[in-house]
Design a protein around this motif. Structure first.
Motif, PDB file in Angstrom:
ATOM      1  N   HIS A 112       0.500  -1.329   0.034  1.00 41.64           N
ATOM      2  CA  HIS A 112       0.100   0.058   0.260  1.00 41.64           C
ATOM      3  C   HIS A 112       0.444   1.365   0.061  1.00 41.64           C
ATOM      4  CE1 HIS A 112      -2.849  -2.885   1.167  1.00 41.64           C
ATOM      5  NE2 HIS A 112      -3.452  -2.760   0.492  1.00 41.64           N
ATOM      6  N   ASN A 113       1.866   1.222   0.659  1.00 37.02           N
ATOM      7  CA  ASN A 113       2.613   1.851   1.228  1.00 37.02           C
ATOM      8  C   ASN A 113       4.213   2.580  -0.083  1.00 37.02           C
ATOM      9  OD1 ASN A 113       4.802   1.012   2.097  1.00 37.02           O
ATOM     10  ND2 ASN A 113       3.276   1.085   4.130  1.00 37.02           N
ATOM     11  N   MET A 114       4.451   1.291  -0.661  1.00 38.71           N
ATOM     12  CA  MET A 114       5.405   1.111  -1.933  1.00 38.71           C
ATOM     13  C   MET A 114       6.401   1.491  -1.319  1.00 38.71           C
ATOM     14  SD  MET A 114       3.846  -0.085  -4.119  1.00 38.71           S
ATOM     15  CE  MET A 114       2.412  -0.461  -4.084  1.00 38.71           C
ATOM     16  N   GLY A 115       6.781   1.352   0.293  1.00 37.84           N
ATOM     17  CA  GLY A 115       8.072   1.946   0.771  1.00 37.84           C
ATOM     18  C   GLY A 115       8.279   3.164   1.324  1.00 37.84           C
ATOM     19  N   TYR A 116       7.318   4.168   1.512  1.00 34.57           N
ATOM     20  CA  TYR A 116       7.155   5.668   1.116  1.00 34.57           C
ATOM     21  C   TYR A 116       6.831   4.872   2.960  1.00 34.57           C
ATOM     22  CZ  TYR A 116       8.056   7.463  -2.861  1.00 34.57           C
ATOM     23  OH  TYR A 116       7.703   7.556  -4.190  1.00 34.57           O
ATOM     24  N   GLY A 117       6.668   6.751   4.053  1.00 36.97           N
ATOM     25  CA  GLY A 117       6.984   6.542   5.294  1.00 36.97           C
ATOM     26  C   GLY A 117       5.431   7.019   5.612  1.00 36.97           C
ATOM     27  N   THR A 118       4.715   6.093   5.881  1.00 39.26           N
ATOM     28  CA  THR A 118       3.156   6.100   5.852  1.00 39.26           C
ATOM     29  C   THR A 118       3.498   5.984   7.920  1.00 39.26           C
ATOM     30  OG1 THR A 118       2.529   3.955   6.107  1.00 39.26           O
ATOM     31  CG2 THR A 118       2.038   5.308   3.746  1.00 39.26           C
ATOM     32  N   ALA A 119       2.311   6.663   7.978  1.00 43.76           N
ATOM     33  CA  ALA A 119       2.148   6.118  10.061  1.00 43.76           C
ATOM     34  C   ALA A 119       2.288   4.936   9.907  1.00 43.76           C
ATOM     35  CB  ALA A 119       1.226   6.481  10.048  1.00 43.76           C
ATOM     36  N   LYS A 120       1.311   3.962   9.673  1.00 43.12           N
ATOM     37  CA  LYS A 120       1.700   2.440   9.743  1.00 43.12           C
ATOM     38  C   LYS A 120       2.998   1.425   9.476  1.00 43.12           C
ATOM     39  CE  LYS A 120      -0.819  -1.689   8.328  1.00 43.12           C
ATOM     40  NZ  LYS A 120      -1.907  -2.455   7.490  1.00 43.12           N
ATOM     41  N   HIS A 121       3.994   2.175   7.995  1.00 45.32           N
ATOM     42  CA  HIS A 121       5.283   1.650   7.920  1.00 45.32           C
ATOM     43  C   HIS A 121       6.454   2.071   9.018  1.00 45.32           C
ATOM     44  CE1 HIS A 121       8.518   2.380   5.076  1.00 45.32           C
ATOM     45  NE2 HIS A 121       8.627   0.712   5.517  1.00 45.32           N
TER      46      HIS A 121
END
Length: 203
Positions: A170-179
């Protein structure tokens, strides 16, 4: 929807000057905390434009998937290269992106007459034209952006199966809160960019 003809301003000017093989180059993945930077160089058949080609960020995922196959089938030449997290950490992201772009261009089966690039200076033996926000201004760069995005997204979706806690699909490695929460709880996995996450892990 943007018509492909609306993205042909630069290409048409070059065709009128006698250029034939016009290469568009674009990258995906400079900003994520994990995964590769992926670069695609493409020389399109400008006499057979593909409806729907636009900046990959403005095209839905199902549409990108369809366009990916059409672009590959109609391109005069296309080459995609990815630099993984190890190279990014060794070289820094700007240098890795430039080197990845150069490899993509130099690996084309047809030599370009000119390369359209989104305002990065590349050390290549071809004439270049820098275009600010090129993926939204140039048909050739837009086509490259779609191929690069689909290629990288598919890789990150595979990595999500191996490391589901990071939500890579879902985030493709970007720094989302879940990631970031998973990164703090479980630490990094093999595809995290160590040069990008130091500050996060120290908090």
């Amino acid at each position: 929807m943007v018509k492909p003809e609306e993205l042909m301003k630069f290409e048409n000017e070059l065709l009128a000057k006698g250029y034939k093989y016009i290469c568009g180059i674009d990258e995906v993945g400079r900003g994520p905390l994990a995964g590769p930077v992926t670069c695609t160089a493409v020389i399109m058949d400008l006499s057979d434009l593909i409806d729907g080609v636009n900046d990959s960020k403005k095209v839905s995922k199902p549409k990108r998937e369809k366009l990916y196959d059409i672009i590959l089938s109609k391109a005069v030449a296309v080459n995609t290269v990815s630099y993984d997290q190890t190279k990014i950490d060794e070289m820094n992201i700007l240098n890795a992106t430039k080197a990845c772009m150069k490899d993509a261009i130099m690996g084309l089966s047809v030599k370009p007459d000119i390369v359209l690039v989104d305002a990065l200076h590349l050390d290549i033996p071809y004439e270049t034209m820098g275009i600010i926000k090129g993926d939204a201004q140039s048909y050739s760069i837009a086509a490259a952006s779609i191929v690069a995005k689909v290629t990288r997204d598919r890789y990150m979706e595979e990595m999500a199966k191996k490391y589901p806690q990071y939500d890579f699909d879902h985030n493709m490695g970007y720094g989302t809160a879940k990631h970031i929460a998973a990164l703090k709880e479980d630490g990094p996995c093999e595809i995290h960019r160590r040069s990008f996450i130091g500050g996060i892990l120290q908090k």
